[in-house]
Enzyme design. Sequence first.
Site, PDB file in Angstrom:
ATOM      1  N   ASP A  88       0.837  -1.198   0.000  1.00  0.00           N
ATOM      2  CA  ASP A  88       0.000   0.000   0.000  1.00  0.00           C
ATOM      3  C   ASP A  88       0.876   1.254   0.000  1.00  0.00           C
ATOM      4  O   ASP A  88       2.040   1.207   0.398  1.00  0.00           O
ATOM      5  CB  ASP A  88      -0.877   0.038   1.261  1.00  0.00           C
ATOM      6  CG  ASP A  88      -1.863  -1.114   1.295  1.00  0.00           C
ATOM      7  OD1 ASP A  88      -2.184  -1.655   0.224  1.00  0.00           O
ATOM      8  OD2 ASP A  88      -2.307  -1.465   2.409  1.00  0.00           O
TER       9      ASP A  88
HETATM   10  N1  URA Z   1      -1.291  -5.996   3.778  1.00  0.00           N
HETATM   11  C1  URA Z   1      -1.762  -4.733   3.840  1.00  0.00           C
HETATM   12  O1  URA Z   1      -2.802  -4.487   4.432  1.00  0.00           O
HETATM   13  N2  URA Z   1      -1.072  -3.768   3.223  1.00  0.00           N
HETATM   14  C2  URA Z   1       0.089  -3.974   2.584  1.00  0.00           C
HETATM   15  O2  URA Z   1       0.681  -3.040   2.073  1.00  0.00           O
HETATM   16  C3  URA Z   1       0.575  -5.284   2.526  1.00  0.00           C
HETATM   17  C4  URA Z   1      -0.141  -6.284   3.121  1.00  0.00           C
END
Ligand code: URA
Length: 233
Positions: A102
């Site tokens: 993310d």
């Molecule tokens: N899980 C998440 O919620 N975000 C990420 O960036 C990676 C795994």
Amino acid sequence: MRLDKLLAHMGYGSRKDVKKLIRKGYVKVNNEVIVDDDFQINEEEDEVIIFDEEIEYNKYIYLMMNKPAGYICANYSNNERIIFEMIDGLPLRGLFTVGRLDKDTEGLLLITNDGMLCHNLLSYKNHVEKTYYLKFDGTITDSKIKRLESGIEIEDYVTKPAKFKKISDDEGELTICEGKFHQVKKMMEAVDCPVLYLKRIKFGGLDLDPNLKLGEYRHLTEEEINILKQKSE
Ligand code: URA
């Protein structure tokens, strides 16, 4: 392949940079100085020397980046910063991230142009483990850890078995072998411990290199590439 393309691909600079190197006479093919950047070479057979060093052609690129927050894992965006902005001197065409982190997640991001390895690492059949360090709101308890580890309902999906290592009441490491959208955040949300900070520290048997500062990256070693290949067979 064109000589300038090969050198750019091997990380000796942009197409423009390597053309300058070729024109200045720094490059030899089969022991002869070549000053034409469009010179065609057979990358399987010809010996290419740059700055007196022979280069080994490798058509695949494998990078490990320590992703900072604020960048998205995409090849193009009109309004967001993309992780490829941090890559210098390598041709970006054909490179992609192995899965996504993310925008606000930091840590170990693999980048490659090897579609088969990427597919295998992400295939749910191979159960490739990813470990995240996280800080969260609320307090983790033994019963919450049990729920996280045995499978928890997130929206209409039940997660596969996971491992949770408690570091303190509001800090831990979660290891999962799937990669559903926002999976870690959703799992922690489901036990009333919403994530405040998330960083991937392991992927498929590789640890995030502690020498990489945020935004830095390096090529994987042969040994590391083999570890990834074995983990995803
Ligand atoms: N899980 C998440 O919620 N975000 C990420 O960036 C990676 C795994």
